[in-house]
Design an enzyme around this catalytic site. Structure first.
Site: not given
Length: 428
Positions: A130, A303, A14-15, A202, A206
């Site tokens: 988000e 992703g 992600v970074g 997971d 959420k």
């Protein structure tokens, strides 16, 4: 043009996606904000590993978080590390030093989101997350900014791409759970240890986050009852399809006069329901409000760039607040959660029984269910051998506690070898 300097905590999938997105769409972002966003520092474990990484601008990689926290030029910190406890410590320090934070860390938000929201409000800084739910699907801000005029009664969705890929492959190709899992691991959808995904943890984190936002109540991961997909077989998939259903791992949050319930479990849903057609690693979430009715959000749930899209959207929102001098977290959570007893949650069930191939078995089964006030919608005897038959039933909506008692009684019958599976039917 104004400039805002940021720091990244983490430079993994992600970074690195955040860096890539800021480089590719920098001009578009500057045009909207009249502000240039510059990555000044990046916290990593191994600085040498990133020594040859090509990034526009003078970016400093460090393994010392204090260099970031003591840098007064950094206004916003983007946390994309993944670990909950260390991330919490870092974010708390950011708030105490007047730095706003954007996080993609679902574990952190599900476990510590409420105290962190309260602290950010006290320190008059932003805290946005988000990307913590469903990757690039814009559901978090929708819950607190677009649907906040509604009384939300239900949130139901497919929130884990790994399990959705596995169940999609089992449905489309008739392969086993193990085959589909191995393919998911080979494609990088599932980890070597897939427990977090396939056991439902997971998705549970959420739905705890969305329940908190939708119901304005203090909810955490520990409030979710969780069941994974490990017991789903090709036979269950086939039988469900013959009856007009698809099996999905569903995360469900409901609120009624009895309280709030949070659940993650496999469920049969009708083939004509929008969620039934969400395939492969995609995510989708349906929300029901008392004024808006039913709305659905769909897209890539993970992703590098899809998740980075959500992160940078939050980042842009924070920068806008900085520019107009309006940072400070809104209080999303207004009261403690009143939880509904799981025993009182009712639904129809799909049951698959392995029984003796002899007369009287179906009558004995029906008698046990009738004893507990459970009606049978349909009953089909499937493949059989000289000794064993497979019986598939759909039973009418019944309280979970009653169903579990009936299943224990059925298992005690000499004519029933085992309850092969019991899966809720979701009527939405």
């Amino acid at each position: 043009m104004k400039q805002v300097n940021i720091a990244l905590l983490g430079c993994g999938t992600v970074g690195s996606g955040v860096i890539e997105l800021l480089q590719h769409n920098g001009a578009l972002i500057e045009e909207q904000l009249h502000t240039k966003i510059s990555v000044k520092r990046v916290l990593v474990r191994d600085v040498e590993k990133y020594s040859n990484l090509e990034i526009a601008g003078p970016v400093s990689f460090t393994d010392n978080f204090q260099e970031i926290i003591q840098d007064d030029d950094i206004s916003v910190v983007v946390e994309v590390m993944g670990s909950a406890d260390f991330a919490r410590e870092c974010i708390e320090q950011c708030f105490h030093h007047g730095k706003s934070v954007v996080s993609a860390n679902k574990d952190l938000i599900a476990d510590y989101g409420i105290p962190l929201l309260k602290l950010s409000n006290m320190k008059n800084v932003d805290f946005q997350f988000e990307a913590s739910v469903a990757g690039g699907v814009p559901i978090v801000r929708a819950m607190y900014a677009s649907l906040n005029s509604n009384r939300i009664s239900e949130i139901i969705g497919i929130m884990n791409g790994t399990t959705n890929y596995i169940l999609s492959q089992m449905t489309e190709r008739g392969i086993s759970y193990q085959q589909a899992l191995e393919e998911a691991q080979a494609k990088g959808y599932a980890e070597a240890d897939p427990t977090n995904d396939v056991s439902g943890y997971d998705a549970a984190r959420k739905i705890a986050i969305l329940g908190t936002l939708g119901f304005h109540a203090e909810l955490t991961f520990r409030d979710v009852r969780v069941e994974g997909i490990e017991k789903i077989t090709a036979e269950d998939i086939k039988h469900a399809a013959e009856m007009g259903y698809v099996i999905k791992l569903l995360a469900i949050a409901r609120q009624d006069e009895e309280g709030i319930s949070l659940n993650v479990h496999p469920g049969l849903i009708r083939k004509n329901h929008p969620l039934a057609n969400v395939a492969d690693a995609y995510n989708a979430i349906c929300v029901r409000g008392n004024c808006v009715g039913d709305v659905m959000f769909y897209g890539a749930g993970a992703g590098s760039l899809p998740t980075a899209s959500a992160v940078v959207s939050d980042l842009m929102n924070v920068v806008m607040h900085l520019n107009i001098g309006m940072t400070g977290q809104r209080n999303f959570v207004n009261h403690e959660a009143k939880l509904k007893s799981q025993d009182r949650i009712s639904s129809p069930y799909y049951l698959r029984l392995m029984v003796k191939n002899s007369t009287g078995v179906l009558a004995d089964t029906a008698n046990v269910l009738a004893t507990y006030g459970i009606s049978i919608r349909s009953l089909i005897q499937k493949d059989e051998t000289a000794e064993v038959a497979e019986v598939v039933l759909l039973i009418d909506s019944s309280a979970d506690s009653i169903v579990q008692q009936a299943l224990k009684k059925l298992e005690s019958l000499a004519c029933i070898y085992k309850i092969a599976n019991a899966i809720r039917v979701i009527e939405v």
